[in-house]
Scaffold this motif. Structure first.
Motif, PDB file in Angstrom:
ATOM      1  N   VAL A  61      -9.869  10.555  -3.782  1.00 12.59           N
ATOM      2  CA  VAL A  61      -8.871   9.765  -3.198  1.00 12.59           C
ATOM      3  C   VAL A  61      -7.847   9.275  -4.221  1.00 12.59           C
ATOM      4  CG1 VAL A  61     -10.007   9.012  -1.148  1.00 12.59           C
ATOM      5  CG2 VAL A  61     -10.668   7.658  -3.270  1.00 12.59           C
ATOM      6  N   LEU A  62      -6.587   8.782  -3.959  1.00 15.82           N
ATOM      7  CA  LEU A  62      -5.807   8.023  -4.552  1.00 15.82           C
ATOM      8  C   LEU A  62      -5.611   6.634  -3.854  1.00 15.82           C
ATOM      9  CD1 LEU A  62      -3.452  10.651  -5.985  1.00 15.82           C
ATOM     10  CD2 LEU A  62      -5.248   9.373  -7.259  1.00 15.82           C
ATOM     11  N   LEU A  63      -5.299   5.700  -4.392  1.00 17.69           N
ATOM     12  CA  LEU A  63      -5.250   4.411  -3.708  1.00 17.69           C
ATOM     13  C   LEU A  63      -3.994   3.839  -3.128  1.00 17.69           C
ATOM     14  CD1 LEU A  63      -8.179   3.089  -3.491  1.00 17.69           C
ATOM     15  CD2 LEU A  63      -8.076   4.664  -5.570  1.00 17.69           C
ATOM     16  N   PRO A  64      -3.894   2.984  -2.345  1.00 18.82           N
ATOM     17  CA  PRO A  64      -2.689   2.468  -1.750  1.00 18.82           C
ATOM     18  C   PRO A  64      -1.997   1.486  -3.323  1.00 18.82           C
ATOM     19  CG  PRO A  64      -3.975   2.075  -0.251  1.00 18.82           C
ATOM     20  CD  PRO A  64      -4.778   2.708  -1.174  1.00 18.82           C
ATOM     21  N   HIS A  65      -0.615   1.568  -3.353  1.00 18.02           N
ATOM     22  CA  HIS A  65      -0.081   0.696  -4.422  1.00 18.02           C
ATOM     23  C   HIS A  65       0.217  -0.657  -3.807  1.00 18.02           C
ATOM     24  CE1 HIS A  65       1.885   4.639  -6.466  1.00 18.02           C
ATOM     25  NE2 HIS A  65       0.334   4.620  -6.109  1.00 18.02           N
ATOM     26  N   PRO A  66       0.419  -1.656  -4.775  1.00 26.03           N
ATOM     27  CA  PRO A  66       0.552  -2.773  -4.265  1.00 26.03           C
ATOM     28  C   PRO A  66       1.909  -3.055  -3.708  1.00 26.03           C
ATOM     29  CG  PRO A  66       0.445  -3.077  -6.997  1.00 26.03           C
ATOM     30  CD  PRO A  66       0.357  -1.360  -6.232  1.00 26.03           C
ATOM     31  N   ARG A  67       1.704  -3.603  -2.344  1.00 24.81           N
ATOM     32  CA  ARG A  67       2.911  -3.741  -1.538  1.00 24.81           C
ATOM     33  C   ARG A  67       3.004  -5.125  -0.831  1.00 24.81           C
ATOM     34  NH1 ARG A  67       4.190  -0.363  -4.519  1.00 24.81           N
ATOM     35  NH2 ARG A  67       4.971   1.612  -4.006  1.00 24.81           N
ATOM     36  N   PRO A  68       3.793  -5.716  -0.837  1.00 25.54           N
ATOM     37  CA  PRO A  68       5.253  -5.439  -1.349  1.00 25.54           C
ATOM     38  C   PRO A  68       5.380  -5.424  -2.627  1.00 25.54           C
ATOM     39  CG  PRO A  68       5.186  -7.728  -0.667  1.00 25.54           C
ATOM     40  CD  PRO A  68       3.885  -7.199  -0.082  1.00 25.54           C
ATOM     41  N   ASP A  69       6.018  -4.489  -3.513  1.00 26.07           N
ATOM     42  CA  ASP A  69       6.136  -4.385  -4.741  1.00 26.07           C
ATOM     43  C   ASP A  69       6.864  -5.613  -5.577  1.00 26.07           C
ATOM     44  OD1 ASP A  69       6.219  -3.705  -7.482  1.00 26.07           O
ATOM     45  OD2 ASP A  69       6.546  -1.728  -7.004  1.00 26.07           O
TER      46      ASP A  69
END
Ligand code: SUG
Length: 417
Positions: A61-69
């Motif tokens: 897996v790859l993880l979701p990014h910080p959002r909102p950026d």
């Protein structure tokens, strides 16, 4: 253990929404303004991974990014509270889910130093995607930290757009040797942007140490881009010695096929004629955005989105193909409708890396038990729905941030915050 193909799927993030941000991606434009279902979306992604694990395939897996950026907005001199609607939507996009755009990967047998090389895509053509690469790079540096086996590069600089593995294919013998790496770039997309620049592809081939004699740079057809094939992986897919490709995928199709056959005589090119499946039906159904995989028991299978079964010309063609004597023998259908509505099919959701799983940071590898744990975090924390006006709600920003933090915590990846 030996090197195998590992599919790293992007976990669909809690901010998944339909803001219509991708010009040239017809699904994204057609669904702009609809209400999204992030929780259902992420669970669909988990079920796809579970399906593939049960086929005996290796899964990461790859993880979701910080959002909102917030960091990106700060560099633009604004904040999530004060940003224009367009910038706020770009800062909130969950587009990192489409891991095929995370990076370009050259497996160890293809490179001069015998390591697997990875370059995160700069995704500079689309504002909402252009700020993905720092968080992608951070994850790649952790997952593939073993420098005896991997080299992780920074993204291609400058104005040269790079969309990662979505515009890159690798063909090889059925034993994994004699590889040919094919980079597909766009010259013009008529009314739509051509997102992959040939200079980005050439830079990656050089920095990965590929053999120039076994590296091809192929122009995507303008007709395909203009019809909505914003990435090559919407009109072609490769696995080992098999290339499944639409007749109108490449600008100079005959010359491209001849060159591939010269370099890899055992290649099997399965061409889908436009008379059987139009470009419009190919793009509507995402037939070519299937995952083309080699099953552990032998033989190849396509993991297709439900939309392929619902498109009569496509399903007719596929059923005839598997009944024949070709290399692709099985069809599996998965439901990734929430992602599809933003133009991301089964293959968009995964990044392929050929490696020994023991050399990858185990926190990025999954089995069924870990998928259960991920699904539980999603069920507890992901928003059920996001309507366009919700993007302005501080409570939603806080929920998206808390949801991601809970996932990182569960996976022991707190250092990614
Ligand atoms: O870049 N959609 C993505 C879909 C990427 C598909 N990936 C591959 N073909 N490999 C894109 O166009 C839509 C987001 C929005 O409109 O809110 C989006 O970014």
């Amino acid at each position: 253990m030996k090197a195998v193909e590992i599919n790293f799927d992007g976990i669909i993030g809690p901010s998944h929404n339909y803001a219509g941000l991708s010009l040239g991606n017809l699904a994204s434009s057609n669904n702009a303004g609809n209400v999204s279902e992030p929780r259902a979306a992420a669970l669909q992604g988990v079920e796809k991974m579970r399906h593939n694990l049960r086929l005996g395939l290796a899964q990461g897996v790859l993880l979701p990014h910080p959002r909102p950026d917030r960091a990106w907005l700060e560099r633009l001199g604004t904040t999530v509270e004060e940003a224009s609607d367009a910038l706020r939507a770009a800062a909130f996009s969950a587009s990192a889910m489409w891991a095929a755009n995370a990076a370009t990967v050259s497996p160890a047998p293809d490179t001069a130093d015998g390591r697997c090389h990875l370059t995160p895509a700069n995704l500079r053509t689309m504002p909402h995607r252009s700020h993905e690469w720092p968080a992608t790079l951070a994850q790649l540096r952790l997952a593939f930290a073993d420098e005896a086996h991997f080299a992780v590069h920074p993204p291609v600089p400058g104005t040269f757009g790079d969309e990662g593995a979505a515009n890159h294919m690798r063909l090889c013998s059925s034993h994994g040797e004699a590889a040919v790496e094919i980079f597909v770039y766009g010259k013009s997309g008529g009314p739509f942007p051509a997102r992959q620049h040939v200079e980005a592809s050439r830079a990656i081939a050089r920095t990965h140490g590929l053999d120039p004699a076994r590296t091809l740079f192929v122009a995507q057809s303008e007709d395909a881009i203009a019809a909505g094939a914003f990435h090559n992986d919407v009109v072609a897919v490769a696995n080992e010695n098999v290339l499944l490709v639409h007749e109108q995928a490449f600008e100079e199709r005959e010359a491209v096929y001849a060159e591939i056959r010269r370099l890899l005589p055992e290649v099997e090119i399965v061409e889908v004629p436009a008379s059987a499946v139009s470009l419009a039906d190919a793009i509507r159904s995402y037939l070519f955005n299937a995952q083309l995989v080699t099953l552990p028991e032998g033989g190849m299978a396509l993991i297709l989105p439900s939309e392929a079964r619902e498109t009569p010309s496509v399903w007719r063609w596929l059923e005839t193909m598997v009944a024949g004597n070709g290399p692709i023998r099985k069809l599996f259908v998965v439901d990734v409708r929430q992602s599809m509505a933003n133009g991301g099919g089964p293959a968009c959701l995964r990044l392929r890396v050929v490696a020994d799983p023991a050399t990858v940071d185990p926190r990025f590898m999954v089995d069924e038990a870990k998928l259960d744990a991920i699904a539980a975090v999603i069920a507890a924390h992901w928003p059920e729905r996001i309507a366009p006006e919700d993007l302005k709600r501080p409570a939603l920003w806080a929920q998206a941030e808390a949801a991601r933090a809970a996932l990182l915590d569960t996976l022991g990846l707190g250092e990614l915050t």
